[in-house]
Structures are given as C-alpha cells and as structure tokens.
Design a protein around this motif. Structure first.
Motif, PDB file in Angstrom:
ATOM      1  N   VAL A 110       0.861  -1.176   0.000  1.00 29.80           N
ATOM      2  CA  VAL A 110       0.000   0.000   0.000  1.00 29.80           C
ATOM      3  C   VAL A 110       0.900   1.230   0.000  1.00 29.80           C
ATOM      4  O   VAL A 110       1.723   1.394   0.882  1.00 29.80           O
ATOM      5  N   TYR A 114      -4.439   6.328  -2.391  1.00 28.94           N
ATOM      6  CA  TYR A 114      -3.520   5.218  -2.166  1.00 28.94           C
ATOM      7  C   TYR A 114      -3.426   4.370  -3.423  1.00 28.94           C
ATOM      8  O   TYR A 114      -4.377   4.271  -4.192  1.00 28.94           O
ATOM      9  N   ASN A 124      -8.458   4.784   3.600  1.00 30.38           N
ATOM     10  CA  ASN A 124      -7.292   5.003   4.457  1.00 30.38           C
ATOM     11  C   ASN A 124      -6.365   3.810   4.300  1.00 30.38           C
ATOM     12  O   ASN A 124      -6.677   2.846   3.603  1.00 30.38           O
ATOM     13  N   ARG A 125      -5.201   3.863   4.945  1.00 28.67           N
ATOM     14  CA  ARG A 125      -4.198   2.807   4.779  1.00 28.67           C
ATOM     15  C   ARG A 125      -4.711   1.438   5.229  1.00 28.67           C
ATOM     16  O   ARG A 125      -4.382   0.416   4.634  1.00 28.67           O
ATOM     17  N   THR A 126      -5.533   1.411   6.258  1.00 32.14           N
ATOM     18  CA  THR A 126      -5.971   0.117   6.788  1.00 32.14           C
ATOM     19  C   THR A 126      -7.049  -0.557   5.939  1.00 32.14           C
ATOM     20  O   THR A 126      -7.144  -1.773   5.938  1.00 32.14           O
ATOM     21  N   ASN A 127      -7.833   0.222   5.196  1.00 34.89           N
ATOM     22  CA  ASN A 127      -8.874  -0.416   4.390  1.00 34.89           C
ATOM     23  C   ASN A 127      -8.609  -0.339   2.888  1.00 34.89           C
ATOM     24  O   ASN A 127      -9.446  -0.732   2.083  1.00 34.89           O
TER      25      ASN A 127
END
Length: 122
Positions: A8, A18, A42-45
């Motif tokens: 990512v 992203y 966001n980075r987590t999803n």
C-alpha cells in the motif's frame, strides 16, 4: 495464480489517495489507484477497497479487449481520462522542477570547503 506480496503506497501522504499493488509469484504486478475521493479510504482499508474494485471489474466484465486511446471517445460515447504521460506538458514539468529546486535551495548549493593547514617539513 498465487499472490505473494501486497503493498500500500500513500499518494501525497494519503491526501491524494492510495495505490495498492498485488504481486504474483511470477513477478507480475496489478496496481489499483484509489483516489482520495473514494469514500472513507485510508491505509488500513485500502486493500479491501482495491479488492472490491477489482471484483466489480471482473463481475461486470468491463475490461477492454485492446488498448483504448485516451484521446478518443470511449465506446459508450463518454469521456475517457487522459493517460498519465499526457497530463503533464513540458512547461508544467519545468515549473515543478523549479519549485522543487526552490524548496531545496540551501541543499542545492555546492559545499564550499576551506582547508586551513600548516605545511610540514619537506
């Protein structure tokens, strides 16, 4: 097919979106760019959103059979997005270069070295 790696990459610190890269065992890479306009990205999803996007593409069978010229209209009469290489003209790139040089001004100047030594005996 086996995915051996996922990466990512935050574009503009995550403010622009992203890019998610899926790496196959043979070295092939599939990249999905998710722009900041994508809801709640966001980075987590980002990986889940990229998988969802790829799933919709496959499910709806919307991939073209041949390369589509970005300068021509799409088959359904809609507008196509310009290629990344077409987005920047030479003048724009020069402006970006000048801005980058201004931002790094002290570091872009050569170091002036002064050597003060006393010569020894011959």
């Amino acid at each position: 097919m086996s995915i051996v790696g996922t990466q990512v990459i935050a574009e503009g610190g995550g403010k622009s979106g992203y890019t998610v890269e899926f790496v196959e065992q043979g070295g092939n890479v599939v990249s999905v760019s998710l722009r900041a306009q994508t809801a709640d990205i966001n980075r987590t999803n980002a990986i889940a959103k990229a998988k969802e996007f790829l799933g919709r593409i496959v499910e709806n069978d919307v991939l073209p059979d041949e390369m589509v010229d970005a300068n021509s209209a799409s088959a359904d009469g809609g507008q196509t997005l310009p290629l990344e290489s077409d987005r920047h003209n030479g003048e724009d790139i020069e402006q970006q270069l000048d801005k980058g040089l201004e931002d790094t001004f002290p570091a872009s100047d050569p170091v002036s070295a002064t050597i003060t030594s006393i010569p020894g005996r011959t």
